[in-house]
Design a protein around this motif. Structure first.
Motif, PDB file in Angstrom:
ATOM      1  N   HIS A  72     -12.277  -8.966  -4.375  1.00  0.00           N
ATOM      2  CA  HIS A  72     -11.119  -9.266  -3.541  1.00  0.00           C
ATOM      3  C   HIS A  72      -9.907  -9.699  -4.373  1.00  0.00           C
ATOM      4  O   HIS A  72      -8.882 -10.071  -3.806  1.00  0.00           O
ATOM      5  N   CYS A  73     -10.032  -9.643  -5.691  1.00  0.00           N
ATOM      6  CA  CYS A  73      -8.972 -10.159  -6.560  1.00  0.00           C
ATOM      7  C   CYS A  73      -7.720  -9.287  -6.496  1.00  0.00           C
ATOM      8  O   CYS A  73      -7.773  -8.078  -6.766  1.00  0.00           O
ATOM      9  N   GLY A  74      -6.590  -9.882  -6.152  1.00  0.00           N
ATOM     10  CA  GLY A  74      -5.282  -9.272  -6.274  1.00  0.00           C
ATOM     11  C   GLY A  74      -5.150  -7.859  -5.750  1.00  0.00           C
ATOM     12  O   GLY A  74      -5.634  -7.492  -4.677  1.00  0.00           O
ATOM     13  N   VAL A  75      -4.470  -7.017  -6.552  1.00  0.00           N
ATOM     14  CA  VAL A  75      -4.174  -5.655  -6.143  1.00  0.00           C
ATOM     15  C   VAL A  75      -5.440  -4.817  -6.021  1.00  0.00           C
ATOM     16  O   VAL A  75      -5.504  -3.900  -5.198  1.00  0.00           O
ATOM     17  N   CYS A  76      -6.448  -5.130  -6.839  1.00  0.00           N
ATOM     18  CA  CYS A  76      -7.730  -4.400  -6.718  1.00  0.00           C
ATOM     19  C   CYS A  76      -8.355  -4.636  -5.349  1.00  0.00           C
ATOM     20  O   CYS A  76      -8.901  -3.721  -4.726  1.00  0.00           O
ATOM     21  N   GLY A  77      -8.277  -5.897  -4.877  1.00  0.00           N
ATOM     22  CA  GLY A  77      -8.828  -6.211  -3.571  1.00  0.00           C
ATOM     23  C   GLY A  77      -8.111  -5.475  -2.455  1.00  0.00           C
ATOM     24  O   GLY A  77      -8.738  -4.994  -1.507  1.00  0.00           O
ATOM     25  N   VAL A  78      -6.776  -5.358  -2.556  1.00  0.00           N
ATOM     26  CA  VAL A  78      -6.010  -4.637  -1.544  1.00  0.00           C
ATOM     27  C   VAL A  78      -6.389  -3.162  -1.531  1.00  0.00           C
ATOM     28  O   VAL A  78      -6.591  -2.550  -0.477  1.00  0.00           O
ATOM     29  N   VAL A  99      -5.787   2.414  -8.061  1.00  0.00           N
ATOM     30  CA  VAL A  99      -6.253   3.678  -7.473  1.00  0.00           C
ATOM     31  C   VAL A  99      -7.726   3.523  -7.111  1.00  0.00           C
ATOM     32  O   VAL A  99      -8.576   3.391  -7.994  1.00  0.00           O
ATOM     33  N   PRO A 100      -8.081   3.499  -5.828  1.00  0.00           N
ATOM     34  CA  PRO A 100      -9.487   3.297  -5.450  1.00  0.00           C
ATOM     35  C   PRO A 100     -10.338   4.533  -5.734  1.00  0.00           C
ATOM     36  O   PRO A 100      -9.873   5.665  -5.622  1.00  0.00           O
ATOM     37  N   LEU A 101     -11.583   4.293  -6.115  1.00  0.00           N
ATOM     38  CA  LEU A 101     -12.589   5.343  -6.280  1.00  0.00           C
ATOM     39  C   LEU A 101     -13.577   5.164  -5.139  1.00  0.00           C
ATOM     40  O   LEU A 101     -14.359   4.210  -5.117  1.00  0.00           O
ATOM     41  N   ALA A 102     -13.531   6.051  -4.160  1.00  0.00           N
ATOM     42  CA  ALA A 102     -14.317   5.872  -2.944  1.00  0.00           C
ATOM     43  C   ALA A 102     -14.908   7.200  -2.503  1.00  0.00           C
ATOM     44  O   ALA A 102     -14.417   8.276  -2.859  1.00  0.00           O
ATOM     45  N   HIS A 103     -15.979   7.087  -1.697  1.00  0.00           N
ATOM     46  CA  HIS A 103     -16.584   8.284  -1.112  1.00  0.00           C
ATOM     47  C   HIS A 103     -17.203   7.913   0.223  1.00  0.00           C
ATOM     48  O   HIS A 103     -18.043   7.011   0.314  1.00  0.00           O
ATOM     49  N   ARG A 104     -16.764   8.593   1.275  1.00  0.00           N
ATOM     50  CA  ARG A 104     -17.291   8.397   2.632  1.00  0.00           C
ATOM     51  C   ARG A 104     -17.290   6.932   3.041  1.00  0.00           C
ATOM     52  O   ARG A 104     -18.264   6.403   3.575  1.00  0.00           O
ATOM     53  N   SER A 109       0.843  -1.193   0.000  1.00  0.00           N
ATOM     54  CA  SER A 109       0.000   0.000   0.000  1.00  0.00           C
ATOM     55  C   SER A 109       0.869   1.231   0.000  1.00  0.00           C
ATOM     56  O   SER A 109       1.898   1.277   0.697  1.00  0.00           O
ATOM     57  N   LEU A 110       0.480   2.229  -0.772  1.00  0.00           N
ATOM     58  CA  LEU A 110       1.208   3.485  -0.809  1.00  0.00           C
ATOM     59  C   LEU A 110       0.557   4.437   0.173  1.00  0.00           C
ATOM     60  O   LEU A 110      -0.511   4.991  -0.087  1.00  0.00           O
ATOM     61  N   ASP A 111       1.173   4.594   1.350  1.00  0.00           N
ATOM     62  CA  ASP A 111       0.593   5.412   2.412  1.00  0.00           C
ATOM     63  C   ASP A 111       0.542   6.874   2.012  1.00  0.00           C
ATOM     64  O   ASP A 111       1.385   7.376   1.296  1.00  0.00           O
ATOM     65  N   ARG A 112      -0.484   7.562   2.486  1.00  0.00           N
ATOM     66  CA  ARG A 112      -0.674   8.979   2.159  1.00  0.00           C
ATOM     67  C   ARG A 112       0.464   9.840   2.707  1.00  0.00           C
ATOM     68  O   ARG A 112       0.668  10.969   2.272  1.00  0.00           O
ATOM     69  N   THR A 113       1.183   9.328   3.679  1.00  0.00           N
ATOM     70  CA  THR A 113       2.244  10.131   4.293  1.00  0.00           C
ATOM     71  C   THR A 113       3.626   9.660   3.874  1.00  0.00           C
ATOM     72  O   THR A 113       4.607   9.914   4.569  1.00  0.00           O
ATOM     73  N   SER A 114       3.704   8.931   2.725  1.00  0.00           N
ATOM     74  CA  SER A 114       4.999   8.432   2.294  1.00  0.00           C
ATOM     75  C   SER A 114       5.963   9.581   2.070  1.00  0.00           C
ATOM     76  O   SER A 114       5.590  10.661   1.636  1.00  0.00           O
ATOM     77  N   GLY A 128      -8.416  -1.445   1.665  1.00  0.00           N
ATOM     78  CA  GLY A 128      -7.767  -0.401   2.452  1.00  0.00           C
ATOM     79  C   GLY A 128      -8.111   1.004   2.020  1.00  0.00           C
ATOM     80  O   GLY A 128      -7.729   1.969   2.685  1.00  0.00           O
ATOM     81  N   GLN A 129      -8.818   1.132   0.893  1.00  0.00           N
ATOM     82  CA  GLN A 129      -9.183   2.428   0.335  1.00  0.00           C
ATOM     83  C   GLN A 129      -7.964   3.340   0.204  1.00  0.00           C
ATOM     84  O   GLN A 129      -7.969   4.496   0.608  1.00  0.00           O
ATOM     85  N   GLN A 130      -6.887   2.772  -0.356  1.00  0.00           N
ATOM     86  CA  GLN A 130      -5.679   3.540  -0.609  1.00  0.00           C
ATOM     87  C   GLN A 130      -4.954   2.939  -1.809  1.00  0.00           C
ATOM     88  O   GLN A 130      -5.251   1.802  -2.204  1.00  0.00           O
ATOM     89  N   LEU A 131      -4.048   3.711  -2.381  1.00  0.00           N
ATOM     90  CA  LEU A 131      -3.302   3.225  -3.529  1.00  0.00           C
ATOM     91  C   LEU A 131      -2.537   1.957  -3.158  1.00  0.00           C
ATOM     92  O   LEU A 131      -1.979   1.854  -2.064  1.00  0.00           O
TER      93      LEU A 131
END
Length: 401
Positions: A91-97, A134-139, A4-9, A101-104
């Motif tokens: 839940h497949c692969g990188v998309c599932g991750v 890249v997740p597409l999420a809202h709330r 996961s690519l953390d927002r604070t990397s 986690g709702q993060q890159l």
């Protein structure tokens, strides 16, 4: 391996500085113009791939029914690959991750994604060995994901990641609005269907019930060679069929049964005059309200409640007498229908699960639309008493039975 690519990397100051925000401005402008969201997802795939320095890309959205990911656009995927990947498990692969986690999420091992090794159409024969999701999420609600495919192990810098996250949040918001619009549309269609069913039940079905009651009498008159009586029943049936046809045509045209242009009181008086001849049940009508000034909607809903109550008297009560009264006081309109029949059915009576039960549900719904109260109980002296009370102006709905 997926990370996961953390927002604070971390990174250098130059790496942390976001690139030009024109892409976000363009997305915002197109969303504000009301363009199709899924078409926009596909359209912005190329600038997102270019921004990230990727060689291919795909965009997926969640299916509401299965919560699987559906491919809505791709760039650089062979047709057979796109067809095979048209629908995948969430839940497949990188998309599932990324969606969990709702993060890159970054994938660099061959087993992390079925699309590893896809050959980008613009690459010089190279295979894409790395994937960024890249997740597409809202709330907190996951709505889709972008997949970006890379030939090399060089990940997008922090500035690009910041823009990608912003793009994901913005398009996630748009997808959530689309979801809400679809849910609202489904609810609206369901409500219109229920309203249509109520109108057909209150007009056409009741008229056809009257025809059904007249046909055995017509047959008896024909078999008994009672010409005058037979002609009377034929006229009754002809008039009822004509009325049913007119009502159905009106409903199909306006989604509403016709309302007496002279108002509710005139419609009730006319109904009371016709009721004994149509049903054989004596009906006394009392108007103690004087004049009423109601909206067309109020008159229609109130009249159909009375119509259904009287239909129940004729079809199920086995009554000899019925009473209809209208009163108005203290800002309330009160309409009461009573009969001396067998009385109201118990709520757990199995025989009440047919048309009568459906009719009572419709009556309750009409009372709620009036902001009023519907009471169904025993009449003093035997029989059933139906009371509808509603304010001349709207109020909170209360329905009891």
């Amino acid at each position: 391996m997926i990370s996961s690519l953390d927002r604070t990397s971390g990174g250098s100051a130059d790496a942390q500085r976001p690139p030009d925000a024109s892409l976000l401005a363009e997305i915002t402008a197109d969303l504000g113009a009301g363009h199709d969201v899924e078409a926009l997802l596909h359209r912005f795939l190329l600038p997102i791939v270019t921004l990230a320095g990727a060689q291919a890309g795909a965009v997926r959205v969640f299916c509401d029914e299965t919560r699987r990911l559906r491919l809505v656009g791709h760039l650089g995927l062979a047709p057979e690959v796109a067809q095979a990947e048209a629908l995948v498990d969430r839940h497949c692969g990188v998309c599932g991750v990324a969606t969990h986690g709702q993060q890159l999420a970054w994938s660099e091992a061959a087993g992390d994604c079925k699309l590893h090794g896809v050959r980008a159409s613009g690459a010089a024969g190279g295979a894409c060995a790395h994937v960024l999701a890249v997740p597409l999420a809202h709330r907190g609600r996951m709505l889709g994901v972008y997949n970006l495919f890379f030939e090399t192990a060089v990940r997008p810098d922090d500035g690009v990641q910041t823009v990608l996250r912003a793009v994901g949040d913005l398009l996630g918001l748009a997808l959530d609005h689309l979801r809400l619009e679809r849910e609202h549309l489904r609810a609206t269609v369901l409500a219109e269907r229920q309203l249509m069913a109520a109108e057909v039940h209150d007009s056409v079905a009741q008229t056809l019930t009257f025809v059904k009651m007249r046909l055995p009498l017509l047959q008896q008159a024909i078999e008994g060679d009672e010409r005058a009586q037979a002609l009377k029943y034929v006229a009754d049936v002809r008039g009822a069929v004509t009325q049913a046809h007119a009502s159905l045509r009106e409903i199909l045209t306006h989604y509403r049964a016709p309302v007496d242009p002279k108002g509710l009181l005139h419609a009730l008086a006319d109904c009371a005059r016709q009721f004994p001849a149509r049903t054989g049940v004596a009906l006394a009508y009392a108007n103690r309200a004087g004049a009423l000034e109601l909206s067309t909607e109020q008159e229609a809903q109130a009249f159909h409640v009375v119509q259904e109550a009287l239909a129940n008297v004729a079809q199920h009560a086995q009554a000899r007498h019925a009473w209809l009264s209208v009163d108005a006081r203290d800002g309330l309109v009160e309409i009461v229908v009573e009969d001396d029949g067998t009385g109201p059915r118990a709520a757990d009576d199995a025989t009440a699960a047919g048309p009568t039960h459906h009719g009572l549900m419709i009556m309750g719904e009409r009372a709620r639309r009036l902001g009023g109260q519907l009471e169904i109980g025993q009449r003093a002296g035997g029989g059933t008493r139906v009371r509808l009370a509603f304010p001349r102006a709207g109020a909170d709905a209360r329905t009891t039975a």
